[in-house]
Design a protein around this motif. Structure first.
Motif, PDB file in Angstrom:
ATOM      1  N   ILE A 142      52.443  49.266  63.528  1.00 51.70           N
ATOM      2  CA  ILE A 142      51.931  47.897  63.659  1.00 51.70           C
ATOM      3  C   ILE A 142      50.433  47.929  63.925  1.00 51.70           C
ATOM      4  O   ILE A 142      49.957  48.656  64.798  1.00 51.70           O
ATOM      5  N   SER A 143      49.702  47.140  63.152  1.00 45.97           N
ATOM      6  CA  SER A 143      48.267  46.959  63.356  1.00 45.97           C
ATOM      7  C   SER A 143      48.025  45.503  63.736  1.00 45.97           C
ATOM      8  O   SER A 143      48.722  44.608  63.254  1.00 45.97           O
ATOM      9  N   ILE A 144      47.055  45.284  64.616  1.00 45.02           N
ATOM     10  CA  ILE A 144      46.660  43.905  64.897  1.00 45.02           C
ATOM     11  C   ILE A 144      45.152  43.759  64.715  1.00 45.02           C
ATOM     12  O   ILE A 144      44.412  44.739  64.814  1.00 45.02           O
ATOM     13  N   ASP A 145      44.733  42.540  64.436  1.00 48.95           N
ATOM     14  CA  ASP A 145      43.312  42.202  64.326  1.00 48.95           C
ATOM     15  C   ASP A 145      42.866  41.496  65.595  1.00 48.95           C
ATOM     16  O   ASP A 145      43.583  40.637  66.116  1.00 48.95           O
ATOM     17  N   LEU A 146      41.677  41.848  66.065  1.00 44.72           N
ATOM     18  CA  LEU A 146      41.030  41.123  67.150  1.00 44.72           C
ATOM     19  C   LEU A 146      39.617  40.747  66.724  1.00 44.72           C
ATOM     20  O   LEU A 146      38.966  41.491  65.979  1.00 44.72           O
ATOM     21  N   ILE A 147      39.136  39.611  67.212  1.00 44.17           N
ATOM     22  CA  ILE A 147      37.781  39.138  66.933  1.00 44.17           C
ATOM     23  C   ILE A 147      36.955  39.218  68.216  1.00 44.17           C
ATOM     24  O   ILE A 147      37.411  38.832  69.283  1.00 44.17           O
ATOM     25  N   TYR A 148      35.732  39.747  68.100  1.00 45.85           N
ATOM     26  CA  TYR A 148      34.845  39.794  69.270  1.00 45.85           C
ATOM     27  C   TYR A 148      33.527  39.087  68.959  1.00 45.85           C
ATOM     28  O   TYR A 148      33.205  38.801  67.803  1.00 45.85           O
ATOM     29  N   SER A 174      42.305  46.741  64.346  1.00 46.01           N
ATOM     30  CA  SER A 174      41.132  46.383  63.544  1.00 46.01           C
ATOM     31  C   SER A 174      40.360  45.311  64.301  1.00 46.01           C
ATOM     32  O   SER A 174      40.951  44.305  64.709  1.00 46.01           O
ATOM     33  N   CYS A 175      39.068  45.545  64.501  1.00 42.63           N
ATOM     34  CA  CYS A 175      38.244  44.599  65.273  1.00 42.63           C
ATOM     35  C   CYS A 175      37.024  44.187  64.467  1.00 42.63           C
ATOM     36  O   CYS A 175      36.320  45.034  63.913  1.00 42.63           O
ATOM     37  N   TYR A 176      36.770  42.893  64.432  1.00 45.69           N
ATOM     38  CA  TYR A 176      35.683  42.353  63.619  1.00 45.69           C
ATOM     39  C   TYR A 176      34.813  41.408  64.438  1.00 45.69           C
ATOM     40  O   TYR A 176      35.326  40.605  65.220  1.00 45.69           O
ATOM     41  N   ALA A 177      33.507  41.515  64.238  1.00 48.58           N
ATOM     42  CA  ALA A 177      32.590  40.558  64.851  1.00 48.58           C
ATOM     43  C   ALA A 177      32.734  39.216  64.145  1.00 48.58           C
ATOM     44  O   ALA A 177      32.841  39.166  62.920  1.00 48.58           O
ATOM     45  N   LEU A 178      32.755  38.156  64.920  1.00 50.43           N
ATOM     46  CA  LEU A 178      32.842  36.824  64.330  1.00 50.43           C
ATOM     47  C   LEU A 178      31.615  36.577  63.461  1.00 50.43           C
ATOM     48  O   LEU A 178      30.483  36.770  63.888  1.00 50.43           O
ATOM     49  N   THR A 179      31.837  36.181  62.224  1.00 57.01           N
ATOM     50  CA  THR A 179      30.731  35.850  61.323  1.00 57.01           C
ATOM     51  C   THR A 179      30.829  34.382  60.928  1.00 57.01           C
ATOM     52  O   THR A 179      31.928  33.839  60.775  1.00 57.01           O
ATOM     53  N   VAL A 180      29.679  33.761  60.774  1.00 58.47           N
ATOM     54  CA  VAL A 180      29.618  32.359  60.354  1.00 58.47           C
ATOM     55  C   VAL A 180      29.344  32.338  58.859  1.00 58.47           C
ATOM     56  O   VAL A 180      28.240  32.638  58.401  1.00 58.47           O
ATOM     57  N   PHE A 203      30.920  45.529  70.830  1.00 53.09           N
ATOM     58  CA  PHE A 203      31.278  46.648  69.956  1.00 53.09           C
ATOM     59  C   PHE A 203      31.105  47.976  70.689  1.00 53.09           C
ATOM     60  O   PHE A 203      31.952  48.875  70.578  1.00 53.09           O
ATOM     61  N   GLU A 204      30.029  48.111  71.439  1.00 53.37           N
ATOM     62  CA  GLU A 204      29.819  49.342  72.211  1.00 53.37           C
ATOM     63  C   GLU A 204      30.915  49.533  73.254  1.00 53.37           C
ATOM     64  O   GLU A 204      31.422  50.650  73.443  1.00 53.37           O
ATOM     65  N   LEU A 205      31.282  48.461  73.940  1.00 57.17           N
ATOM     66  CA  LEU A 205      32.374  48.541  74.910  1.00 57.17           C
ATOM     67  C   LEU A 205      33.676  48.957  74.226  1.00 57.17           C
ATOM     68  O   LEU A 205      34.416  49.814  74.725  1.00 57.17           O
TER      69      LEU A 205
END
Length: 346
Positions: free
Chosen positions: A124-130, A156-162, A189-191
């Motif tokens: 199982i993979s999950i996505d998180l937004i930071y 999988s982690c992604y920075a919120l983009t506009v 991201f560093e954390l």
């Protein structure tokens, strides 16, 4: 929905000779394939098995939203051959989910993963937004801690983009929503990198972390430049020398295939484009760029130019050279896209 499933199956028939090799991964996504009926998924899987040589141990992933996950669906997905789930959690906090206008709530985000495990899913993979304005450092840490406590195999982690022309962009322009803070995103991201390293996860691609043995085989194929075939509206395909993409409009996609008229565009990739794609994707991975591979495929001058351009990144500890590979360092991961752009061949 029925017309879409029928048309995707027809496209598979038309294009089954696009790549002449065994299929080792199948991926249902993006969009929301968890909305497709169990019967529809079964029809497509039966069609794929009749047309393609699919490996017995193929990784078969379905993207799902927490609000679409129920015991009956999970059992049905398992029955048709789905063996990996990619769940769009995004956050375990109600305020973040509301800010992102997600359909699910925090309780659904928490409950869907144990339920999937009970139904036999152990990949199982999950996505998180930071980096969203609503997410502070404490809640970001808590999001990651919750994910790890749920015993997931992949994150999988992604920075919120506009994105341009979206409701969010308009709200920010009208000062009805707070804009994203790049410094906050870099800090998150560093954390994240440190937390995932401490938890024993491999940071095998810029946005992806996996327990040993649980990297996404499908996405890894993209990053390694392997051939793939994409079916459905907007789907892309790649055979090493050309790329093609289907009509994005659903009804036009269906109509075009029904009436036997062209439903995709195609471009032949130049050698420079092929090299740049390798740089762009390879540099994001734990393996980095192989100078030997570049030498063999694009010539010694290309390898020498890349190494010369990379010199300043090597000297500034943004990149390291290990066993003939140029690999981004922990420090350099904040600047990967910019480094790749400088290495591109004109």
């Amino acid at each position: 929905m029925d017309a879409m499933i029928k048309t995707i199956c027809r496209e598979a028939e038309l294009r089954h000779g696009y790549i002449n090799e065994n299929i080792s991964t199948i991926y249902f996504g993006g969009g929301t394939p968890s909305l497709v009926s169990d019967y529809g998924l079964a029809i497509m899987m039966d069609k794929f098995r009749s047309l393609f040589a699919i490996d017995n141990d193929a990784e078969i992933t379905l993207e799902a939203n927490p609000d679409d996950i129920a015991k009956e669906k999970l059992i049905a997905w398992k029955a048709v051959g789905i063996n990996r789930l990619s769940i769009g959690v995004q956050s375990f906090f109600e305020e973040d989910l509301k800010w992102m206008n997600r359909a699910h709530n925090a309780q659904q985000a928490l409950q869907c993963i144990p339920l999937a495990e009970q139904c036999g899913f152990h990949n199982i993979s999950i996505d998180l937004i930071y980096g969203s304005p609503s997410l502070n450092d404490m809640n970001w840490k808590r999001n990651v801690e919750i994910a790890l406590s749920l015993n997931i195999q992949h994150l999988s982690c992604y920075a919120l983009t506009v994105e341009p022309k979206t409701a969010l962009e308009k709200m920010i322009a009208a000062h009805k929503a707070e804009n994203v803070d790049p410094e906050k995103q870099s800090w998150h991201f560093e954390l994240l990198m440190q937390w995932m390293e401490d938890a024993g996860f491999e940071h095998y691609e810029i946005s992806n972390f996996a327990k040993p043995g649980h990297r996404s085989r499908h996405n890894s194929s993209y990053w390694q430049g392997k051939n793939y075939i994409g079916l459905g509206p907007s789907a892309h395909s790649f055979n090493g020398i050309s790329r093609q993409w289907n009509i994005a409009n659903n009804s036009l996609y269906i109509k075009s295939i029904e009436e036997n008229i062209p439903f995709f565009e195609i471009e032949q990739l130049t050698e420079a484009q092929q090299l740049n794609e390798y740089i762009m994707t390879g540099l994001r991975t734990i393996k980095g760029l192989s100078l030997e591979y570049i030498f063999e495929k694009w010539g010694g001058s290309s390898a020498a130019e890349i190494l010369l351009t990379a010199k300043k990144f090597l000297e500034n500890n943004l990149m390291q050279q290990i066993n003939g590979h140029l690999i981004i360092t922990q420090k350099g991961k904040l600047f990967t896209d910019g480094i790749a752009a400088e290495l591109f061949k004109d």
